[in-house]
Structures are given as structure tokens and as C-alpha cells.
Design a protein around this motif. Structure first.
Motif, mmCIF file in Angstrom:
data_model
loop_
_atom_site.group_PDB
_atom_site.id
_atom_site.type_symbol
_atom_site.label_atom_id
_atom_site.label_comp_id
_atom_site.label_asym_id
_atom_site.label_seq_id
_atom_site.Cartn_x
_atom_site.Cartn_y
_atom_site.Cartn_z
ATOM 1 N N GLY A 207 0.978 -1.523 0.348
ATOM 2 C CA GLY A 207 -0.008 -0.284 0.027
ATOM 3 C C GLY A 207 1.169 1.434 -0.014
ATOM 4 O O GLY A 207 2.442 1.178 -0.269
ATOM 5 N N MET A 208 -0.368 2.051 0.292
ATOM 6 C CA MET A 208 0.786 3.486 0.179
ATOM 7 C C MET A 208 -0.278 4.765 0.360
ATOM 8 O O MET A 208 -1.626 4.806 0.435
ATOM 9 C CB MET A 208 1.136 3.796 -1.484
ATOM 10 N N LEU A 209 0.383 5.826 1.083
ATOM 11 C CA LEU A 209 -0.131 7.207 1.642
ATOM 12 C C LEU A 209 -0.335 8.121 0.147
ATOM 13 O O LEU A 209 0.426 8.069 -0.107
ATOM 14 C CB LEU A 209 0.270 7.579 2.465
ATOM 15 N N LEU A 210 -2.022 8.138 -0.229
ATOM 16 C CA LEU A 210 -2.095 8.948 -1.116
ATOM 17 C C LEU A 210 -1.825 10.327 -1.343
ATOM 18 O O LEU A 210 -1.956 11.237 -2.241
ATOM 19 C CB LEU A 210 -3.154 7.732 -1.904
ATOM 20 N N PHE B 271 -8.810 -1.524 -3.426
ATOM 21 C CA PHE B 271 -8.565 -1.409 -2.668
ATOM 22 C C PHE B 271 -9.188 -1.592 -1.723
ATOM 23 O O PHE B 271 -10.203 -2.154 -1.031
ATOM 24 C CB PHE B 271 -8.765 0.247 -2.546
ATOM 25 N N LYS B 272 -8.309 -1.566 -0.187
ATOM 26 C CA LYS B 272 -8.753 -2.042 1.059
ATOM 27 C C LYS B 272 -7.830 -0.793 2.355
ATOM 28 O O LYS B 272 -6.878 0.246 2.101
ATOM 29 C CB LYS B 272 -9.007 -3.285 1.456
ATOM 30 N N PHE C 168 -3.130 3.952 4.741
ATOM 31 C CA PHE C 168 -2.564 3.718 4.151
ATOM 32 C C PHE C 168 -3.720 3.152 3.550
ATOM 33 O O PHE C 168 -4.756 2.500 4.007
ATOM 34 C CB PHE C 168 -1.042 2.432 3.924
ATOM 35 N N VAL C 169 -3.316 2.502 1.907
ATOM 36 C CA VAL C 169 -4.353 2.663 0.920
ATOM 37 C C VAL C 169 -4.005 0.731 0.771
ATOM 38 O O VAL C 169 -2.502 1.097 -0.108
ATOM 39 C CB VAL C 169 -4.612 2.725 0.578
ATOM 40 N N MET C 170 -4.579 -0.140 0.657
ATOM 41 C CA MET C 170 -3.968 -1.620 0.107
ATOM 42 C C MET C 170 -4.578 -2.215 -0.924
ATOM 43 O O MET C 170 -5.339 -1.654 -1.639
ATOM 44 C CB MET C 170 -4.442 -2.708 0.808
ATOM 45 N N LEU C 171 -3.484 -2.332 -2.262
ATOM 46 C CA LEU C 171 -4.228 -3.261 -3.602
ATOM 47 C C LEU C 171 -4.582 -4.098 -2.777
ATOM 48 O O LEU C 171 -3.854 -5.300 -1.618
ATOM 49 C CB LEU C 171 -3.087 -2.887 -4.447
ATOM 50 N N THR C 172 -6.068 -4.787 -3.726
ATOM 51 C CA THR C 172 -6.115 -6.291 -2.954
ATOM 52 C C THR C 172 -5.669 -6.249 -4.919
ATOM 53 O O THR C 172 -4.832 -6.392 -5.896
ATOM 54 C CB THR C 172 -7.655 -5.813 -3.154
ATOM 55 N N GLU C 173 -5.633 -8.378 -4.065
ATOM 56 C CA GLU C 173 -5.937 -9.010 -5.526
ATOM 57 C C GLU C 173 -6.713 -8.531 -7.407
ATOM 58 O O GLU C 173 -6.475 -8.847 -7.610
ATOM 59 C CB GLU C 173 -6.129 -10.524 -5.293
ATOM 60 N N ALA C 174 -7.883 -8.129 -6.634
ATOM 61 C CA ALA C 174 -8.596 -7.652 -7.617
ATOM 62 C C ALA C 174 -8.348 -6.726 -8.219
ATOM 63 O O ALA C 174 -8.393 -6.087 -9.029
ATOM 64 C CB ALA C 174 -9.739 -7.346 -6.643
#
Length: 73
Positions: A28-31, A55-56, A62-68
Motif C-alpha cells: 500500500g501507500m499513502l495517496l 483497495f482496502k 495506507f491504502v492497500m491494493l487487493t488481488e482484484a
């Protein structure tokens, strides 16, 4: 008055940020730390991505990237 981006346009903005950073699912990252981004588009894109499960929320803002989400990159 400037038009706000659509949900799909905002979502593409956010996905492009994740793609440029070469982030993988679970990363993830801090957008809000990104320079030169249109805040309204990012917020619209984050909302659309969260609703679609791309995202979650992660720790410490942080905003995390999901598999989807990774599949959409």
C-alpha cells in the motif's frame, strides 16, 4: 468551474498510481503524500475502488491494493 472526474476516471487515476509504483497485492501507500494530484479525482477513485474491492484500508492511513485491484492494473 472545473468538472469533477467520473468514478471510472478517478479510479483509473488511482490504479495508475499503484501501477507506476509497481505495487503488488497487499502492498500500500499513502495517496495523500503524492505531489501534483487532483485531490477530488483521487477521492472519487478511492471510493469507487473500495466499493469494488480493489483497495482496502491499511494501517496508519495506507491504502492497500487487493488481488482484484492488481488484476485491474
Amino acid at each position: 468551474m472545473a468538472e469533477l472526474p467520473t468514478a471510472d476516471e478517478g479510479l483509473r487515476m488511482v490504479l495508475d498510481i499503484f501501477k507506476a509504483r509497481k505495487l503488488q497485492p497487499g502492498e500500500g501507500m499513502l495517496l495523500n503524500s503524492q505531489q501534483g494530484l487532483r485531490t477530488s479525482g483521487i477521492l472519487i477513485g478511492l471510493k469507487a475502488g473500495m466499493e469494488r474491492g480493489l483497495f482496502k484500508n491499511g494501517p496508519n492511513g495506507f491504502v492497500m491494493l487487493t488481488e482484484a485491484g492488481s488484476a485491474e492494473l
